[in-house]
Structures are given as structure tokens and as C-alpha cells.
Design a protein around this motif. Structure first.
Motif, PDB file in Angstrom:
ATOM      1  N   ILE A 114      35.243  43.875  44.647  1.00  0.00           N
ATOM      2  CA  ILE A 114      35.955  44.924  43.913  1.00  0.00           C
ATOM      3  C   ILE A 114      37.320  45.088  44.557  1.00  0.00           C
ATOM      4  N   SER A 115      38.363  44.880  43.768  1.00  0.00           N
ATOM      5  CA  SER A 115      39.727  45.025  44.269  1.00  0.00           C
ATOM      6  C   SER A 115      40.642  45.291  43.082  1.00  0.00           C
ATOM      7  N   LEU A 116      41.918  45.502  43.399  1.00  0.00           N
ATOM      8  CA  LEU A 116      42.902  45.779  42.357  1.00  0.00           C
ATOM      9  C   LEU A 116      43.374  44.489  41.710  1.00  0.00           C
ATOM     10  N   LYS A 120      44.599  47.883  38.487  1.00  0.00           N
ATOM     11  CA  LYS A 120      43.346  48.434  37.976  1.00  0.00           C
ATOM     12  C   LYS A 120      42.192  47.876  38.809  1.00  0.00           C
ATOM     13  N   LEU A 121      41.256  48.754  39.128  1.00  0.00           N
ATOM     14  CA  LEU A 121      40.078  48.306  39.865  1.00  0.00           C
ATOM     15  C   LEU A 121      39.230  47.392  38.985  1.00  0.00           C
ATOM     16  N   CYS A 122      38.820  46.252  39.552  1.00  0.00           N
ATOM     17  CA  CYS A 122      38.031  45.281  38.793  1.00  0.00           C
ATOM     18  C   CYS A 122      36.880  44.784  39.655  1.00  0.00           C
ATOM     19  N   SER A 196      32.896  55.418  43.900  1.00  0.00           N
ATOM     20  CA  SER A 196      33.855  55.143  44.964  1.00  0.00           C
ATOM     21  C   SER A 196      33.223  54.213  45.991  1.00  0.00           C
ATOM     22  N   LYS A 197      33.998  53.880  47.009  1.00  0.00           N
ATOM     23  CA  LYS A 197      33.486  52.984  48.036  1.00  0.00           C
ATOM     24  C   LYS A 197      32.324  53.620  48.790  1.00  0.00           C
ATOM     25  N   TRP A 235      33.685  45.698  48.735  1.00  0.00           N
ATOM     26  CA  TRP A 235      34.807  46.525  48.272  1.00  0.00           C
ATOM     27  C   TRP A 235      36.056  46.145  49.063  1.00  0.00           C
ATOM     28  N   THR A 265      42.991  48.025  49.289  1.00  0.00           N
ATOM     29  CA  THR A 265      42.369  48.577  48.087  1.00  0.00           C
ATOM     30  C   THR A 265      42.036  50.036  48.326  1.00  0.00           C
ATOM     31  N   SER A 269      37.383  56.239  43.558  1.00  0.00           N
ATOM     32  CA  SER A 269      36.857  55.645  42.335  1.00  0.00           C
ATOM     33  C   SER A 269      37.981  55.346  41.353  1.00  0.00           C
ATOM     34  N   ALA A 270      37.651  54.578  40.322  1.00  0.00           N
ATOM     35  CA  ALA A 270      38.647  54.248  39.300  1.00  0.00           C
ATOM     36  C   ALA A 270      39.076  55.492  38.528  1.00  0.00           C
TER      37      ALA A 270
END
Length: 324
Positions: A114-116, A120-122, A196-197, A235, A265, A269-270
């Protein structure tokens, strides 16, 4: 081996029937009616078994109508011979096509990240094909398996939720000429929108990914599956590149297929990330016009004061008085 064992098994039974009836003792008796004509030993019984099961046709050796047990055995061997033929043809076809073996050459990354991506978080994972032959009409799906409790209090264990990996845009249709990174944008429709992480580390779920396609050589459908648990989702990581340009051609290095590296990152959360971006946009929207308005007002006041000063010093009336 399947054919040889059945031929040998029924050959022994044909020889045993002839032995029990006494046909082997009356080989030279023309008035004796045997169960099988011209059967004089085990070798001839084995040949008769082959002729019966393969439906070659009877010539020198043939069954007579005075042997009811032989007629029953003939029916059983004919039926079993048809079943053996169907079974062997199916096994050979499966062995040649080998859809399961083809699915083993479709590989998935050991971890999901999970990264930008484009701010946008993907959620991303990587797929690849180890063979040079391509998978036709390849498509990929992803599902989140997680227990859920409804607003009415109903508990649903192992609830399945679709994870959008490009179904609406067609990005789920793959052309696996090289390893691809499958991306899921975490937006309002995503099940990870509020995760979130810190929440991810405490959560319990499994992400199942399914890759389907047709084998180019045989046209048979093969399916490869993999899954990612919570501790397999990293993450703030990104996949290392596997493509390198060598002499005008791209080469794939599968040694780095599973490797990742850390990137900057946000741990929120997104949803929180989108809210913060919306606040920044709103702040810029209101602050820029207010500063412009202040400058306009300051410029207007200065112009008014200049006009007043110019009017008191060099007004038309004063010029007339001086002339007179």
C-alpha cells in the motif's frame, strides 16, 4: 498397463472356463462342442481376450452358443473394454493439455503493498507469466474475505467483498507479456477507505486474487489463485522494477519479482487523506481571493487620495483666478 492388465485378466478367465469345461482335454474330438472353438491353451485364450476387448472380430477362434458363462463374460468384457477406452482417452487428453501445469507458471508476488500512486493510496500486487506462450483473454479478480456484523446485529463469517482492480475501466483484462502491477485505488467504494496503518496491523482479513485465462496451445481454461493475509500486506512499500533496457530490448529479471522497498507514505487512512486535501483546497480558495480583494481596496483608496490631492492643487477654478 491398463490395456495389458485387462487383456491378461480376461485371458486367464477364458482359459479357466475352458479348463473347467474340459475343452482342453477334447481338442481332437470333433463331436465335442467347446465354449470357444480352436482354443488350445493360455496363449490362444489371451489372444481371444484381445480380440474381444478391441472388437477386432473373430476368425479362427470364436465363441459358441453352448456356453452361457462365456456369453456373460463376453458381455462384461465388452462393457469394461469400452469404459477402459473412454478412461484412457480422457487421461491422455488431460495429460497433453496440462492446464494445471500451465497455471503453475503464473506467479504472484509474495506481498501486497500500500503506497501512494498519483497522490492516491493504492493497494498493489504483482503478477507474471514464466512461459513464453501467452495466456489468451486473461482476467484478474480480487476479493476481500472478512467477518462482518450488520446493523441489525447479524454476524456473517467469511463475508466476501469485491475489490475493484479495474473492472469499470477494463484494466482487469491483462496482456501478460511482462510482469504487471495490479492496482486497486482506495476510494469511497473501497473496503479499505477508512483503514489506516495502525488499524491494518490490528485487523484480520484475507485478500484472494484469481487469475483466469485460456491456454494458447489448447484453448483450455486455466485458473491460478493466491492470497494475502494481514501480515503479508506492507504499508509504505513499492515494488522494485523488473524491466531493464538491454541493446534496444526490454529484459525481465525475475530475481527482483518479489522485492519491495520503503517509500514515504502517510500512515492515515485514505478518507483522512482526502479530507485533509479538501481542507487545503478550501483554504487556498478562500485565502487567495481575500488577499486580492485587500490589494484592490488598497489601490482604490490610493487612487481616491491622489485625485483629491490633484483637485486641491490644480483645480480649474484656481487656474482662472490666477489668470485674472
Amino acid at each position: 498397463m491398463a490395456y495389458a492388465i485387462t487383456w491378461l485378466f480376461f485371458g486367464v478367465i477364458w482359459w479357466f472356463i475352458a479348463y473347467c469345461r474340459g475343452d482342453l482335454e477334447h481338442l481332437e474330438d470333433s463331436e465335442w462342442t467347446p465354449c470357444i472353438k480352436n482354443l488350445n491353451g493360455f496363449v490362444s485364450a489371451f489372444l481371444f481376450s484381445i480380440e474381444t476387448e478391441t472388437t477386432i472380430g473373430y476368425g479362427h477362434r470364436v465363441i459358441t452358443d453352448k456356453c452361457p458363462e462365456g456369453i456373460i463374460l463376453l458381455l462384461l468384457q465388452a462393457i469394461l473394454g469400452s469404459m477402459v477406452n473412454a478412461f484412457m482417452v480422457g487421461c491422455m487428453f488431460v495429460k497433453i493439455s496440462q492446464p494445471n501445469k500451465r497455471a503453475e507458471t503464473l506467479v504472484f508476488s509474495k506481498h501486497a503493498v500500500i503506497s501512494l500512486r498519483d497522490d492516491k493510496l493504492c493497494l498493489m500486487f504483482r503478477v507474471g507469466d514464466l512461459r513464453q506462450s501467452h495466456i489468451v483473454e486473461a482476467s484478474i479478480r480480487a476479493k476481500l474475505i472478512k467477518s462482518k456484523q450488520t446493523q441489525e446485529g447479524e454476524f456473517i463469517p467469511l463475508n466476501q467483498t469485491d475489490i475493484n482492480v479495474g473492472f469499470e475501466t477494463g484494466d482487469d483484462r491483462l496482456f501478460l507479456v511482462s510482469p504487471l502491477i495490479i492496482s486497486h485505488e482506495i476510494n469511497e467504494q473501497s473496503p479499505f477507505w477508512e483503514v489506516s496503518k495502525r488499524q491494518l496491523e490490528k485487523d484480520e482479513f484475507e485478500i484472494v486474487v484469481i487469475l483466469e485465462g485460456m491456454v494458447e496451445a489448447t484453448g483450455m481454461t486455466c485458473q491460478a489463485r493466491s492470497s494475502y493475509l494481514v501480515d503479508e500486506v506492507l504499508w509504505g512499500h513499492r515494488f522494485m522494477s523488473v524491466l531493464s533496457l538491454e541493446d534496444g530490448f526490454y529484459e525481465v529479471d525475475y530475481n527482483t519479482f518479489h522485492q519491495t522497498f520503503e517509500v514515504s507514505t502517510p500512515s492515515c487512512s485514505a478518507q483522512e487523506l482526502a479530507e485533509n486535501a479538501a481542507r487545503m483546497d478550501a483554504h487556498l480558495y478562500w485565502s487567495i481571493p481575500s488577499q486580492l480583494d485587500e490589494k484592490v481596496e488598497e489601490g482604490t483608496e490610493k487612487d481616491g487620495m491622489d485625485k483629491q490631492r490633484n483637485g486641491s492643487v490644480s483645480s480649474p477654478d484656481s487656474e482662472q483666478v490666477l489668470v485674472e
